[in-house]
Scaffold this motif. Sequence first.
Motif: not given
Length: 108
Positions: A72-92
């Motif tokens: 839903a939000r785009k960024n070249e680097m974050m589009s590579v990193v963020a898909p591998g994050l779980s909900e727990i990773d994001i909360a932490d």
Amino acid sequence: MPIRTLFVLLPLTMAAATPALAGDAQAGRQKALQCQTCHGMDGLAKIPAAPNLAGQPEDYLIKSLTDYKTGARKNEMMSVVAPGLSEIDIADLAAYFNSIEVEVKPRP
């Protein structure tokens, strides 16, 4: 209000009242090692294109990371990193960067 309406509205109301997953700042610090090149372990950007994350509200960080994860939000680097994050990773991660105290000083 008819009982049928209550059965429809009650789950929606409960879902809206459910608190976000509580993050663990200490676990987030370990997970932030992958973020340090751009955002720094202190949450202060190391490259001009990266935002400072120190002291940002958890809800904002969770929403941003979730939006990068879903596309839903785009960024070249974050589009590579963020898909591998779980909900727990994001909360932490959100808990960690939120826990970093920042001091704002007026310009002289």
